[in-house]
Design a protein around this motif. Structure first.
Motif, mmCIF file in Angstrom:
data_model
loop_
_atom_site.group_PDB
_atom_site.id
_atom_site.type_symbol
_atom_site.label_atom_id
_atom_site.label_comp_id
_atom_site.label_asym_id
_atom_site.label_seq_id
_atom_site.Cartn_x
_atom_site.Cartn_y
_atom_site.Cartn_z
ATOM 1 N N ILE A 97 -9.118 -5.211 -4.663
ATOM 2 C CA ILE A 97 -7.856 -5.700 -4.118
ATOM 3 C C ILE A 97 -6.691 -5.531 -5.098
ATOM 4 O O ILE A 97 -5.567 -5.213 -4.706
ATOM 5 C CB ILE A 97 -8.005 -7.173 -3.673
ATOM 6 C CG1 ILE A 97 -6.820 -7.567 -2.783
ATOM 7 C CG2 ILE A 97 -8.119 -8.109 -4.860
ATOM 8 C CD1 ILE A 97 -7.018 -8.880 -2.083
ATOM 9 N N GLY A 98 -6.967 -5.709 -6.391
ATOM 10 C CA GLY A 98 -5.901 -5.559 -7.383
ATOM 11 C C GLY A 98 -5.359 -4.145 -7.422
ATOM 12 O O GLY A 98 -4.134 -3.930 -7.453
ATOM 13 N N ASP A 99 -6.251 -3.159 -7.422
ATOM 14 C CA ASP A 99 -5.825 -1.758 -7.442
ATOM 15 C C ASP A 99 -5.071 -1.393 -6.170
ATOM 16 O O ASP A 99 -4.110 -0.616 -6.211
ATOM 17 C CB ASP A 99 -7.043 -0.838 -7.600
ATOM 18 C CG ASP A 99 -7.681 -0.961 -8.974
ATOM 19 O OD1 ASP A 99 -6.967 -1.366 -9.914
ATOM 20 O OD2 ASP A 99 -8.886 -0.664 -9.099
ATOM 21 N N MET A 100 -5.517 -1.943 -5.036
ATOM 22 C CA MET A 100 -4.841 -1.669 -3.765
ATOM 23 C C MET A 100 -3.411 -2.201 -3.780
ATOM 24 O O MET A 100 -2.471 -1.519 -3.360
ATOM 25 C CB MET A 100 -5.614 -2.310 -2.606
ATOM 26 C CG MET A 100 -6.956 -1.696 -2.323
ATOM 27 S SD MET A 100 -7.827 -2.590 -1.009
ATOM 28 C CE MET A 100 -9.296 -1.578 -0.850
ATOM 29 N N MET A 101 -3.248 -3.417 -4.257
ATOM 30 C CA MET A 101 -1.919 -4.019 -4.310
ATOM 31 C C MET A 101 -1.018 -3.240 -5.260
ATOM 32 O O MET A 101 0.159 -2.989 -4.969
ATOM 33 C CB MET A 101 -2.022 -5.483 -4.744
ATOM 34 C CG MET A 101 -2.762 -6.365 -3.751
ATOM 35 S SD MET A 101 -3.219 -7.979 -4.434
ATOM 36 C CE MET A 101 -1.621 -8.777 -4.512
ATOM 37 N N LEU A 102 -1.577 -2.854 -6.394
ATOM 38 C CA LEU A 102 -0.795 -2.110 -7.377
ATOM 39 C C LEU A 102 -0.389 -0.742 -6.838
ATOM 40 O O LEU A 102 0.721 -0.271 -7.103
ATOM 41 C CB LEU A 102 -1.600 -1.953 -8.673
ATOM 42 C CG LEU A 102 -0.824 -1.482 -9.907
ATOM 43 C CD1 LEU A 102 0.319 -2.442 -10.210
ATOM 44 C CD2 LEU A 102 -1.753 -1.359 -11.106
ATOM 45 N N ALA A 103 -1.282 -0.108 -6.079
ATOM 46 C CA ALA A 103 -0.955 1.199 -5.492
ATOM 47 C C ALA A 103 0.233 1.089 -4.546
ATOM 48 O O ALA A 103 1.130 1.941 -4.545
ATOM 49 C CB ALA A 103 -2.176 1.754 -4.750
ATOM 50 N N ILE A 146 -5.609 -12.267 2.014
ATOM 51 C CA ILE A 146 -6.669 -13.028 2.688
ATOM 52 C C ILE A 146 -7.535 -12.105 3.543
ATOM 53 O O ILE A 146 -8.775 -12.175 3.509
ATOM 54 C CB ILE A 146 -6.058 -14.144 3.559
ATOM 55 C CG1 ILE A 146 -5.433 -15.222 2.667
ATOM 56 C CG2 ILE A 146 -7.121 -14.761 4.473
ATOM 57 C CD1 ILE A 146 -4.668 -16.301 3.427
ATOM 58 N N PHE A 147 -6.915 -11.207 4.281
ATOM 59 C CA PHE A 147 -7.689 -10.319 5.158
ATOM 60 C C PHE A 147 -8.449 -9.269 4.368
ATOM 61 O O PHE A 147 -9.518 -8.817 4.795
ATOM 62 C CB PHE A 147 -6.769 -9.680 6.196
ATOM 63 C CG PHE A 147 -6.512 -10.567 7.393
ATOM 64 C CD1 PHE A 147 -7.313 -10.477 8.519
ATOM 65 C CD2 PHE A 147 -5.496 -11.510 7.363
ATOM 66 C CE1 PHE A 147 -7.100 -11.316 9.607
ATOM 67 C CE2 PHE A 147 -5.269 -12.349 8.451
ATOM 68 C CZ PHE A 147 -6.075 -12.253 9.579
ATOM 69 N N ALA A 148 -7.931 -8.866 3.223
ATOM 70 C CA ALA A 148 -8.682 -7.946 2.370
ATOM 71 C C ALA A 148 -9.933 -8.637 1.824
ATOM 72 O O ALA A 148 -11.010 -8.026 1.741
ATOM 73 C CB ALA A 148 -7.803 -7.456 1.224
ATOM 74 N N LEU A 149 -9.808 -9.903 1.474
ATOM 75 C CA LEU A 149 -10.967 -10.658 1.007
ATOM 76 C C LEU A 149 -11.990 -10.831 2.130
ATOM 77 O O LEU A 149 -13.200 -10.695 1.909
ATOM 78 C CB LEU A 149 -10.525 -12.030 0.487
ATOM 79 C CG LEU A 149 -9.690 -12.024 -0.806
ATOM 80 C CD1 LEU A 149 -9.158 -13.421 -1.101
ATOM 81 C CD2 LEU A 149 -10.529 -11.502 -1.970
#
Length: 435
Positions: free
Chosen positions: A45-51, A34-37
Protein backbone atom coordinates in the motif's frame (compact mmCIF):
# COMPACT_ATOMS: atom_id res chain seq x y z
CA UNK A 1 -14.03 -9.59 -6.68
CA UNK A 2 -11.52 -6.85 -7.44
CA UNK A 3 -13.94 -4.96 -9.68
CA UNK A 4 -16.70 -5.02 -7.05
CA UNK A 5 -14.22 -3.77 -4.46
CA UNK A 6 -13.42 -0.88 -6.79
CA UNK A 7 -17.09 -0.06 -7.41
CA UNK A 8 -17.83 -0.18 -3.69
CA UNK A 9 -14.86 2.07 -2.95
CA UNK A 10 -16.08 4.71 -5.42
CA UNK A 11 -19.66 4.50 -4.08
CA UNK A 12 -18.51 4.86 -0.47
CA UNK A 13 -16.25 7.77 -1.39
CA UNK A 14 -19.04 9.63 -3.21
CA UNK A 15 -21.52 8.98 -0.41
CA UNK A 16 -19.17 10.27 2.28
CA UNK A 17 -18.34 13.53 0.51
CA UNK A 18 -21.82 14.23 -0.88
CA UNK A 19 -23.43 13.63 2.52
CA UNK A 20 -20.68 15.65 4.22
CA UNK A 21 -19.74 12.75 6.49
CA UNK A 22 -16.11 13.42 5.55
CA UNK A 23 -14.30 16.24 3.82
CA UNK A 24 -13.10 15.47 0.31
CA UNK A 25 -9.49 15.74 1.49
CA UNK A 26 -9.89 13.12 4.22
CA UNK A 27 -12.05 10.83 2.06
CA UNK A 28 -9.51 10.83 -0.79
CA UNK A 29 -6.90 9.49 1.63
CA UNK A 30 -8.80 7.28 4.05
CA UNK A 31 -11.29 5.51 1.78
CA UNK A 32 -8.80 4.01 -0.74
CA UNK A 33 -6.46 2.96 2.08
CA UNK A 34 -9.25 1.06 3.84
CA UNK A 35 -10.32 -0.70 0.64
CA UNK A 36 -6.74 -1.54 -0.27
CA UNK A 37 -6.37 -3.19 3.13
CA UNK A 38 -9.64 -5.08 2.63
CA UNK A 39 -8.33 -6.28 -0.74
CA UNK A 40 -5.21 -7.70 0.87
CA UNK A 41 -2.74 -5.12 -0.46
CA UNK A 42 -1.40 -4.10 2.94
CA UNK A 43 2.24 -4.89 2.18
CA UNK A 44 2.26 -2.84 -1.05
CA UNK A 45 0.00 0.00 0.00
CA UNK A 46 2.85 2.41 0.74
CA UNK A 47 4.42 1.99 -2.69
CA UNK A 48 1.01 2.35 -4.35
CA UNK A 49 0.29 5.61 -2.56
CA UNK A 50 3.75 6.94 -3.34
CA UNK A 51 3.37 6.04 -7.02
CA UNK A 52 0.18 8.07 -7.21
CA UNK A 53 1.76 11.02 -5.41
CA UNK A 54 4.79 10.98 -7.72
CA UNK A 55 2.51 11.03 -10.73
CA UNK A 56 0.55 14.02 -9.47
CA UNK A 57 3.51 15.91 -7.95
CA UNK A 58 4.30 18.16 -10.97
CA UNK A 59 0.65 19.22 -11.11
CA UNK A 60 0.61 19.97 -7.40
CA UNK A 61 3.73 22.11 -7.65
CA UNK A 62 2.33 23.96 -10.66
CA UNK A 63 -0.95 24.72 -8.88
CA UNK A 64 0.86 25.92 -5.76
CA UNK A 65 2.91 28.53 -7.61
CA UNK A 66 0.06 29.38 -10.00
CA UNK A 67 -2.15 30.37 -7.06
CA UNK A 68 0.66 32.41 -5.52
CA UNK A 69 1.48 34.10 -8.83
CA UNK A 70 -2.04 35.15 -9.71
CA UNK A 71 -2.63 36.18 -6.12
CA UNK A 72 0.34 38.53 -6.37
CA UNK A 73 -0.93 39.91 -9.70
CA UNK A 74 -4.38 40.57 -8.24
CA UNK A 75 -2.82 42.28 -5.22
CA UNK A 76 -0.74 44.48 -7.52
CA UNK A 77 -3.85 45.51 -9.49
CA UNK A 78 -2.99 43.97 -12.87
CA UNK A 79 -6.61 43.14 -13.65
CA UNK A 80 -8.22 46.34 -12.33
CA UNK A 81 -8.36 48.20 -15.70
CA UNK A 82 -9.85 45.16 -17.45
CA UNK A 83 -12.41 44.70 -14.70
CA UNK A 84 -13.29 48.39 -14.85
CA UNK A 85 -13.93 48.17 -18.61
CA UNK A 86 -16.04 45.03 -18.25
CA UNK A 87 -18.03 46.56 -15.41
CA UNK A 88 -18.82 49.61 -17.56
CA UNK A 89 -20.00 47.38 -20.41
CA UNK A 90 -22.24 45.13 -18.31
CA UNK A 91 -23.48 48.14 -16.30
CA UNK A 92 -23.91 46.20 -13.08
CA UNK A 93 -26.17 43.53 -14.61
CA UNK A 94 -25.54 40.07 -13.04
CA UNK A 95 -27.13 38.37 -16.07
CA UNK A 96 -24.65 39.94 -18.51
CA UNK A 97 -21.73 39.12 -16.23
CA UNK A 98 -22.65 35.44 -15.92
CA UNK A 99 -23.32 35.02 -19.66
CA UNK A 100 -20.05 36.86 -20.29
CA UNK A 101 -18.32 34.37 -18.00
CA UNK A 102 -19.61 31.51 -20.17
CA UNK A 103 -18.38 33.17 -23.37
CA UNK A 104 -15.00 34.15 -21.90
CA UNK A 105 -14.31 30.70 -20.43
CA UNK A 106 -15.33 29.02 -23.71
CA UNK A 107 -12.88 31.17 -25.67
CA UNK A 108 -10.05 30.71 -23.19
CA UNK A 109 -10.72 26.95 -23.07
CA UNK A 110 -9.89 26.68 -26.78
CA UNK A 111 -6.38 25.66 -25.75
CA UNK A 112 -7.88 22.63 -23.98
CA UNK A 113 -6.05 23.30 -20.71
CA UNK A 114 -8.19 23.44 -17.59
CA UNK A 115 -5.63 25.19 -15.41
CA UNK A 116 -5.15 28.09 -17.84
CA UNK A 117 -8.90 28.39 -18.44
CA UNK A 118 -9.74 28.59 -14.76
CA UNK A 119 -6.92 30.96 -13.83
CA UNK A 120 -7.68 33.51 -16.55
CA UNK A 121 -11.47 33.37 -16.12
CA UNK A 122 -11.47 33.56 -12.33
CA UNK A 123 -8.84 36.28 -12.05
CA UNK A 124 -10.78 38.40 -14.57
CA UNK A 125 -14.28 37.80 -13.19
CA UNK A 126 -13.97 37.16 -9.44
CA UNK A 127 -13.73 40.83 -8.45
CA UNK A 128 -16.89 41.56 -10.45
CA UNK A 129 -18.76 38.78 -8.67
CA UNK A 130 -17.55 40.07 -5.32
CA UNK A 131 -18.44 43.67 -6.11
CA UNK A 132 -22.02 42.85 -7.19
CA UNK A 133 -22.61 40.08 -4.64
CA UNK A 134 -23.13 37.32 -7.22
CA UNK A 135 -22.93 33.82 -5.75
CA UNK A 136 -19.33 32.58 -6.15
CA UNK A 137 -20.62 29.06 -6.85
CA UNK A 138 -21.73 30.27 -10.28
CA UNK A 139 -18.17 31.32 -11.10
CA UNK A 140 -17.06 27.78 -10.29
CA UNK A 141 -19.82 26.08 -12.28
CA UNK A 142 -19.89 28.03 -15.55
CA UNK A 143 -16.18 27.66 -16.47
CA UNK A 144 -16.33 23.94 -15.62
CA UNK A 145 -19.26 23.47 -17.98
CA UNK A 146 -17.48 25.37 -20.75
CA UNK A 147 -14.26 23.41 -20.31
CA UNK A 148 -16.20 20.14 -20.40
CA UNK A 149 -17.14 20.91 -23.99
CA UNK A 150 -14.00 22.64 -25.24
CA UNK A 151 -11.78 19.93 -23.77
CA UNK A 152 -12.95 17.80 -26.70
CA UNK A 153 -10.79 19.78 -29.16
CA UNK A 154 -8.26 17.54 -30.98
CA UNK A 155 -5.30 19.17 -29.20
CA UNK A 156 -6.97 18.41 -25.86
CA UNK A 157 -6.30 15.22 -23.96
CA UNK A 158 -9.32 12.96 -24.59
CA UNK A 159 -9.65 13.37 -28.36
CA UNK A 160 -5.91 13.01 -28.93
CA UNK A 161 -5.92 9.79 -26.91
CA UNK A 162 -8.96 8.41 -28.74
CA UNK A 163 -7.39 9.19 -32.12
CA UNK A 164 -4.10 7.54 -31.22
CA UNK A 165 -5.55 4.38 -29.71
CA UNK A 166 -8.02 3.83 -32.59
CA UNK A 167 -5.58 4.98 -35.30
CA UNK A 168 -7.89 7.74 -36.56
CA UNK A 169 -7.24 11.31 -37.69
CA UNK A 170 -9.09 14.47 -36.70
CA UNK A 171 -11.24 14.49 -39.85
CA UNK A 172 -12.60 11.06 -38.96
CA UNK A 173 -13.14 11.54 -35.23
CA UNK A 174 -13.31 15.22 -34.33
CA UNK A 175 -14.73 17.10 -37.33
CA UNK A 176 -18.09 15.26 -37.36
CA UNK A 177 -18.52 16.06 -33.65
CA UNK A 178 -18.24 19.86 -34.14
CA UNK A 179 -22.06 20.40 -34.45
CA UNK A 180 -22.54 18.53 -31.17
CA UNK A 181 -19.87 20.72 -29.52
CA UNK A 182 -21.61 23.85 -30.79
CA UNK A 183 -24.83 22.56 -29.25
CA UNK A 184 -22.93 21.90 -26.02
CA UNK A 185 -21.63 25.47 -25.86
CA UNK A 186 -25.13 26.76 -26.65
CA UNK A 187 -26.38 24.72 -23.69
CA UNK A 188 -23.67 26.19 -21.44
CA UNK A 189 -24.74 29.71 -22.44
CA UNK A 190 -28.39 28.79 -21.78
CA UNK A 191 -27.43 27.52 -18.30
CA UNK A 192 -25.51 30.76 -17.70
CA UNK A 193 -28.60 32.71 -18.80
CA UNK A 194 -30.82 30.74 -16.39
CA UNK A 195 -28.42 31.29 -13.49
CA UNK A 196 -28.03 34.93 -14.50
CA UNK A 197 -31.78 35.51 -14.49
CA UNK A 198 -31.94 34.10 -10.96
CA UNK A 199 -29.17 36.40 -9.76
CA UNK A 200 -30.67 39.43 -11.50
CA UNK A 201 -33.97 38.69 -9.74
CA UNK A 202 -32.18 38.29 -6.39
CA UNK A 203 -29.82 41.27 -6.68
CA UNK A 204 -31.35 43.55 -9.27
CA UNK A 205 -29.25 45.68 -11.62
CA UNK A 206 -26.77 47.79 -9.72
CA UNK A 207 -26.59 51.30 -11.15
CA UNK A 208 -23.03 52.47 -11.57
CA UNK A 209 -21.87 55.99 -12.22
CA UNK A 210 -20.21 56.92 -15.51
CA UNK A 211 -16.89 57.41 -13.77
CA UNK A 212 -17.10 54.12 -11.92
CA UNK A 213 -14.64 52.35 -14.19
CA UNK A 214 -12.04 55.09 -13.87
CA UNK A 215 -12.38 55.25 -10.10
CA UNK A 216 -12.06 51.51 -9.90
CA UNK A 217 -8.95 51.52 -12.06
CA UNK A 218 -7.59 54.26 -9.83
CA UNK A 219 -7.85 51.99 -6.84
CA UNK A 220 -11.18 52.88 -5.20
CA UNK A 221 -12.26 49.27 -5.43
CA UNK A 222 -9.53 46.75 -4.66
CA UNK A 223 -9.52 43.66 -6.83
CA UNK A 224 -10.19 40.46 -4.91
CA UNK A 225 -10.15 42.31 -1.63
CA UNK A 226 -6.61 43.61 -1.97
CA UNK A 227 -5.73 46.81 -0.09
CA UNK A 228 -5.07 49.99 -2.06
CA UNK A 229 -1.59 50.17 -0.50
CA UNK A 230 -0.70 46.93 -2.28
CA UNK A 231 -1.47 48.31 -5.74
CA UNK A 232 1.40 48.82 -8.16
CA UNK A 233 -0.10 50.92 -11.00
CA UNK A 234 3.37 51.95 -12.26
CA UNK A 235 4.25 48.29 -12.80
CA UNK A 236 1.09 47.32 -14.67
CA UNK A 237 2.83 47.07 -18.05
CA UNK A 238 5.65 44.98 -16.59
CA UNK A 239 3.14 42.68 -14.90
CA UNK A 240 1.11 42.41 -18.10
CA UNK A 241 4.17 41.49 -20.19
CA UNK A 242 5.27 38.98 -17.56
CA UNK A 243 1.82 37.36 -17.58
CA UNK A 244 1.69 37.28 -21.39
CA UNK A 245 5.14 35.67 -21.44
CA UNK A 246 3.92 33.12 -18.92
CA UNK A 247 0.86 32.29 -21.05
CA UNK A 248 3.01 31.94 -24.18
CA UNK A 249 5.31 29.65 -22.24
CA UNK A 250 2.33 27.53 -21.18
CA UNK A 251 1.10 27.23 -24.76
CA UNK A 252 4.50 26.48 -26.31
CA UNK A 253 5.74 24.32 -23.39
CA UNK A 254 9.02 26.23 -23.55
CA UNK A 255 9.76 24.92 -20.07
CA UNK A 256 7.89 22.45 -17.84
CA UNK A 257 4.75 24.08 -16.44
CA UNK A 258 5.82 23.90 -12.77
CA UNK A 259 9.12 25.62 -13.61
CA UNK A 260 7.37 28.37 -15.57
CA UNK A 261 5.12 29.24 -12.65
CA UNK A 262 7.95 29.07 -10.12
CA UNK A 263 10.04 31.50 -12.18
CA UNK A 264 7.13 33.84 -12.89
CA UNK A 265 6.15 33.91 -9.21
CA UNK A 266 9.69 34.64 -8.05
CA UNK A 267 10.12 37.48 -10.59
CA UNK A 268 6.68 38.96 -9.95
CA UNK A 269 7.09 38.91 -6.19
CA UNK A 270 10.58 40.40 -6.29
CA UNK A 271 9.70 43.26 -8.63
CA UNK A 272 6.34 44.20 -7.10
CA UNK A 273 7.28 43.72 -3.44
CA UNK A 274 11.06 44.01 -3.09
CA UNK A 275 10.97 44.36 0.72
CA UNK A 276 11.37 41.08 2.60
CA UNK A 277 8.54 41.82 5.01
CA UNK A 278 6.13 42.60 2.16
CA UNK A 279 7.06 39.33 0.45
CA UNK A 280 6.36 37.33 3.60
CA UNK A 281 2.99 39.06 4.03
CA UNK A 282 1.94 38.37 0.43
CA UNK A 283 2.91 34.70 0.65
CA UNK A 284 1.08 34.36 3.97
CA UNK A 285 -2.00 36.06 2.54
CA UNK A 286 -2.37 33.42 -0.16
CA UNK A 287 -0.93 30.44 1.73
CA UNK A 288 -4.30 29.20 3.00
CA UNK A 289 -5.81 29.10 -0.47
CA UNK A 290 -2.72 27.39 -1.89
CA UNK A 291 -2.57 24.81 0.91
CA UNK A 292 -6.24 23.86 0.55
CA UNK A 293 -5.85 23.35 -3.20
CA UNK A 294 -2.52 21.52 -3.26
CA UNK A 295 -3.41 19.21 -0.37
CA UNK A 296 -6.48 18.06 -2.33
CA UNK A 297 -4.31 17.36 -5.37
CA UNK A 298 -1.88 15.17 -3.45
CA UNK A 299 -4.76 13.39 -1.73
CA UNK A 300 -6.22 12.68 -5.18
CA UNK A 301 -2.83 11.21 -6.07
CA UNK A 302 -3.25 8.63 -3.30
CA UNK A 303 -6.76 7.79 -4.55
CA UNK A 304 -5.48 7.42 -8.12
CA UNK A 305 -2.41 5.44 -7.11
CA UNK A 306 -4.36 2.81 -5.18
CA UNK A 307 -7.12 2.57 -7.80
CA UNK A 308 -4.54 2.04 -10.54
CA UNK A 309 -1.82 -0.02 -8.84
CA UNK A 310 -4.27 -2.52 -7.32
CA UNK A 311 -5.67 -3.05 -10.87
CA UNK A 312 -9.15 -2.24 -9.55
CA UNK A 313 -9.66 0.13 -12.45
CA UNK A 314 -8.84 -2.58 -15.02
CA UNK A 315 -11.19 -5.05 -13.36
CA UNK A 316 -13.97 -2.46 -13.22
CA UNK A 317 -13.71 -1.69 -16.92
CA UNK A 318 -13.72 -5.36 -17.91
CA UNK A 319 -16.77 -5.97 -15.73
CA UNK A 320 -18.75 -3.14 -17.30
CA UNK A 321 -17.89 -4.34 -20.81
CA UNK A 322 -19.04 -7.85 -19.90
CA UNK A 323 -22.42 -6.47 -18.84
CA UNK A 324 -23.31 -5.42 -22.38
CA UNK A 325 -25.67 -8.09 -23.77
CA UNK A 326 -25.28 -9.35 -27.33
CA UNK A 327 -28.73 -8.03 -28.22
CA UNK A 328 -27.48 -4.48 -27.70
CA UNK A 329 -24.33 -4.93 -29.77
CA UNK A 330 -25.60 -2.89 -32.72
CA UNK A 331 -26.41 -0.01 -30.35
CA UNK A 332 -22.83 0.17 -29.07
CA UNK A 333 -22.18 3.82 -30.08
CA UNK A 334 -25.07 5.11 -27.95
CA UNK A 335 -24.11 2.80 -25.09
CA UNK A 336 -20.51 4.02 -25.24
CA UNK A 337 -21.69 7.64 -25.27
CA UNK A 338 -23.87 7.10 -22.21
CA UNK A 339 -21.34 5.02 -20.28
CA UNK A 340 -18.54 7.49 -21.09
CA UNK A 341 -20.08 9.80 -18.50
CA UNK A 342 -19.53 7.57 -15.44
CA UNK A 343 -16.38 6.04 -16.94
CA UNK A 344 -14.64 9.39 -17.44
CA UNK A 345 -15.88 10.64 -14.08
CA UNK A 346 -14.34 7.81 -12.08
CA UNK A 347 -11.31 7.14 -14.29
CA UNK A 348 -8.38 9.12 -15.63
CA UNK A 349 -8.38 9.81 -19.36
CA UNK A 350 -5.35 7.55 -19.77
CA UNK A 351 -7.11 4.63 -18.06
CA UNK A 352 -10.31 5.09 -20.05
CA UNK A 353 -8.97 5.77 -23.52
CA UNK A 354 -6.02 3.39 -23.42
CA UNK A 355 -7.70 0.68 -21.36
CA UNK A 356 -11.46 0.67 -21.94
CA UNK A 357 -12.05 2.26 -25.36
CA UNK A 358 -10.01 -0.36 -27.33
CA UNK A 359 -12.03 -3.12 -25.64
CA UNK A 360 -15.29 -1.37 -26.54
CA UNK A 361 -14.14 -0.76 -30.12
CA UNK A 362 -13.20 -4.42 -30.61
CA UNK A 363 -16.52 -5.56 -29.16
CA UNK A 364 -18.40 -3.15 -31.45
CA UNK A 365 -16.45 -4.28 -34.52
CA UNK A 366 -17.95 -7.76 -34.11
CA UNK A 367 -21.35 -6.16 -34.79
CA UNK A 368 -20.12 -4.18 -37.78
CA UNK A 369 -19.83 -0.85 -35.94
CA UNK A 370 -17.15 1.54 -37.26
CA UNK A 371 -14.41 2.22 -34.65
CA UNK A 372 -14.70 5.94 -35.54
CA UNK A 373 -18.21 5.94 -34.09
CA UNK A 374 -16.93 4.46 -30.85
CA UNK A 375 -14.19 7.09 -30.73
CA UNK A 376 -16.69 9.93 -31.24
CA UNK A 377 -19.06 8.50 -28.65
CA UNK A 378 -16.26 8.11 -26.11
CA UNK A 379 -15.51 11.85 -25.94
CA UNK A 380 -19.12 12.94 -25.41
CA UNK A 381 -18.90 12.27 -21.66
CA UNK A 382 -16.13 14.84 -21.09
CA UNK A 383 -18.47 17.34 -19.34
CA UNK A 384 -18.54 14.83 -16.47
CA UNK A 385 -14.79 14.18 -16.56
CA UNK A 386 -13.90 17.75 -15.56
CA UNK A 387 -15.89 17.18 -12.34
CA UNK A 388 -13.95 14.03 -11.47
CA UNK A 389 -12.05 13.95 -8.18
CA UNK A 390 -9.11 12.84 -10.33
CA UNK A 391 -9.18 16.05 -12.43
CA UNK A 392 -6.63 18.24 -10.67
CA UNK A 393 -7.48 21.60 -12.26
CA UNK A 394 -10.86 21.76 -10.52
CA UNK A 395 -9.14 22.03 -7.14
CA UNK A 396 -7.45 25.19 -8.39
CA UNK A 397 -10.82 26.59 -9.49
CA UNK A 398 -12.56 25.71 -6.24
CA UNK A 399 -9.70 27.12 -4.20
CA UNK A 400 -9.56 30.41 -6.11
CA UNK A 401 -13.33 30.94 -5.96
CA UNK A 402 -13.56 29.79 -2.34
CA UNK A 403 -16.40 27.26 -2.52
CA UNK A 404 -16.88 23.81 -1.01
CA UNK A 405 -16.00 20.77 -3.13
CA UNK A 406 -19.04 18.66 -2.20
CA UNK A 407 -21.46 21.57 -2.66
CA UNK A 408 -19.95 22.29 -6.07
CA UNK A 409 -20.48 18.67 -7.09
CA UNK A 410 -24.11 18.72 -6.01
CA UNK A 411 -24.76 22.02 -7.77
CA UNK A 412 -23.11 21.21 -11.10
CA UNK A 413 -23.85 17.52 -11.72
CA UNK A 414 -27.29 18.02 -13.26
CA UNK A 415 -26.05 20.80 -15.56
CA UNK A 416 -23.01 18.78 -16.67
CA UNK A 417 -25.18 15.72 -17.26
CA UNK A 418 -27.45 17.92 -19.37
CA UNK A 419 -24.47 19.09 -21.44
CA UNK A 420 -23.54 15.51 -22.36
CA UNK A 421 -27.15 14.55 -23.10
CA UNK A 422 -27.56 17.56 -25.42
CA UNK A 423 -24.40 16.62 -27.32
CA UNK A 424 -25.38 12.95 -27.54
CA UNK A 425 -28.83 13.84 -28.92
CA UNK A 426 -27.32 16.19 -31.52
CA UNK A 427 -24.70 13.58 -32.42
CA UNK A 428 -27.48 11.04 -33.07
CA UNK A 429 -29.58 13.53 -35.08
CA UNK A 430 -26.61 14.50 -37.26
CA UNK A 431 -25.62 10.88 -37.83
CA UNK A 432 -22.30 11.21 -36.01
CA UNK A 433 -23.17 8.14 -33.96
CA UNK A 434 -25.79 5.58 -34.89
CA UNK A 435 -28.75 4.74 -32.71
Amino acid sequence: MLSWLGFLMVIVFMYLIMSKRLSALVALIVVPVIFALIGGFGMEIGDMMLAGIKQIAPTGIMLLFAILYFGIMMDAGLFDPLIAKILKIVKGDPLKIIVGTAILSSLVALDGDGTTTYMITVTAMLPLYQKLGIKPMILAVVPMLALGVMNMAPWGGPTARAMSVLNLDASQLFTPVVPAMIAGIAWVIIVAYILGKRERKRLGIIELGEDHGESMAGGEIAAAGAEVSLKRPRLIWFNLLLTIALMLGLITSFLPLPILFMLAFAIGLLINYPKMEDQKERISAHAGNALATVSMVFAAGIFTGILTETKMIDAMSNTVVSWIPDSLGTHMPVLVALTSMPFTYFMSNDAYYFGVVPILANAAAAYGVDPAEIGRASILGQPLHVLSPLFAAQYLLIGMVGVDYAETQRFILKWAFGTSIVMIVVAILTGVISL
